[in-house]
Scaffold this active site. Structure first.
Site, PDB file in Angstrom:
ATOM      1  N   LYS A  52       0.837  -1.202   0.000  1.00 21.59           N
ATOM      2  CA  LYS A  52       0.000   0.000   0.000  1.00 21.59           C
ATOM      3  C   LYS A  52       0.875   1.256   0.000  1.00 21.59           C
ATOM      4  O   LYS A  52       0.616   2.213  -0.728  1.00 21.59           O
ATOM      5  CB  LYS A  52      -0.941  -0.010   1.213  1.00 21.59           C
ATOM      6  N   GLN A  96      -4.318  -1.661   9.729  1.00 21.67           N
ATOM      7  CA  GLN A  96      -4.224  -2.976   9.101  1.00 21.67           C
ATOM      8  C   GLN A  96      -4.778  -4.068  10.028  1.00 21.67           C
ATOM      9  O   GLN A  96      -4.377  -4.151  11.189  1.00 21.67           O
ATOM     10  CB  GLN A  96      -2.751  -3.268   8.731  1.00 21.67           C
ATOM     11  N   ASP A 119     -10.900   2.887   4.340  1.00 21.44           N
ATOM     12  CA  ASP A 119     -11.219   1.462   4.224  1.00 21.44           C
ATOM     13  C   ASP A 119     -12.733   1.248   4.180  1.00 21.44           C
ATOM     14  O   ASP A 119     -13.203   0.167   3.821  1.00 21.44           O
ATOM     15  CB  ASP A 119     -10.666   0.687   5.442  1.00 21.44           C
TER      16      ASP A 119
END
Ligand code: NAP
Length: 290
Positions: A52, A96, A119
């Site tokens: 990412k 994460q 997200d």
């Protein structure tokens, strides 16, 4: 059989995002800035976060990686989140997953400012998604919609079976594909570990999204000719013949299913790269919104 090439499509998407970033910079506007929090040293999580960060560099974003030890307390993590919520240079950030067991994942996701939740996991954004209101769509289902659209796979009126009902993939996928939208208007069945006779559902499906995390679960005898297959699964399977000692397997038995499929995503190189590209797209959106 047409391969739904997520590697190429995500590369096209990143090129488009890079052009948009250049334009922002030329106009004297802010450079998008994505931050990622990683807790612990889980191998797969480290790989995802690094990909990412690398993708951010590629499109001209600024990126910040906050790398915390496994022993980080919930309180410390919530404090880091608060700092990112209040940092005016950060447009969006991700935590994460999975988190170490001593940290309450729900509490952490709830602490993220919904306007920076690229997200799309915060309940406010999940609610907006379910109501078809503008929001950050969760990156994996969003990437699948983009892939279906770019390859002009017809979804309207089709029978879709989504295997798996997780909050980040299966559930939102089922909602999005059933909505009145492009890459939507489908008749969706969501199956899970307690569903009886999954094969009876998949044999009737025009499109199957496999997101259960069981390597090569979906086999050729479970699908009809011409089916579109989206394989979300990523599992490390021991393989002594590979230099790393493992290979990445999807949830679909590619060899048997691809013989019958009209369209199919490979693993790797299908849904995975799209997920990262959509995270970048959400970050660009977050920057533009501010
Ligand atoms: P998850 O949270 O573990 O959920 C798995 C789902 O599959 C659950 O709903 C479970 O049912 C269902 N399931 C388990 N065994 C089943 C069976 N035998 N038959 C039918 N359904 C079954 O998984 P996830 O986070 O959604 O991830 C799924 C896979 O996608 C994993 O391999 C993951 O690594 C991969 N993934 C890939 C990406 C990407 O970017 N490509 C992104 C996210 C995840 P119950 O609810 O009844 O337990």
């Amino acid at each position: 059989m047409v391969l739904l090439d997520g590697k190429k499509t995500s590369s096209d998407l990143k090129d488009e995002i890079a052009i948009a970033v250049k334009q922002l910079k030329a106009d004297g506007k802010k450079t998008p800035h994505l931050a990622a929090i990683l807790v612990g040293t889980d191998g797969a999580s480290m790989t995802y976060v690094n990909s990412k960060v690398k993708a951010c560099e590629l499109v001209g974003f600024n990126s910040t990686l906050i790398d915390l030890p496994e022993s980080t307390s919930e309180e410390q993590l919530l404090h880091e989140i608060e700092l990112l919520n209040n940092d005016t240079d950060i447009d969006g950030f991700i935590v994460q997953l999975p988190l170490p067991k001593h940290i309450d994942e729900q509490k952490v996701l709830m602490a993220v400012n919904p306007d920076k939740d690229v997200d799309g996991f915060h309940p406010v954004n999940v609610g907006k998604m379910a109501l078809d209101l503008p929001t950050f769509l969760p990156a994996t289902p969003y990437g699948i919609l983009e892939l279906l659209e770019r390859y002009k796979v017809e979804t309207s009126g089709k029978n879709v079976v989504v295997i798996g009902r997780s909050h980040i993939v299966g559930r939102p996928m089922s909602i999005l594909l059933s909505q009145k939208r492009s890459a939507g208007n489908a008749t969706v069945t969501l199956v899970h570990s307690l569903t009886k006779d999954i094969k009876a559902f998949t044999l009737n499906a025009d499109i199957i999204v496999a997101a259960l995390g069981i390597p090569e679960f979906l086999t050729g005898d479970m699908v009809k000719d011409g089916v579109t297959i989206i394989d979300v699964g990523i599992t490390r399977v021991d393989d002594a013949t590979r230099p790393r000692g493992y290979r990445i397997a999807g949830d679909v038995h590619f060899e048997s299913v691809s013989k019958k499929a009209g369209y199919i995503t490979p693993v790797p190189g299908g849904v995975g790269p799209m997920t990262i590209a959509m995270l970048l797209k959400n970050t660009l959106l977050a920057c533009e919104r501010r």
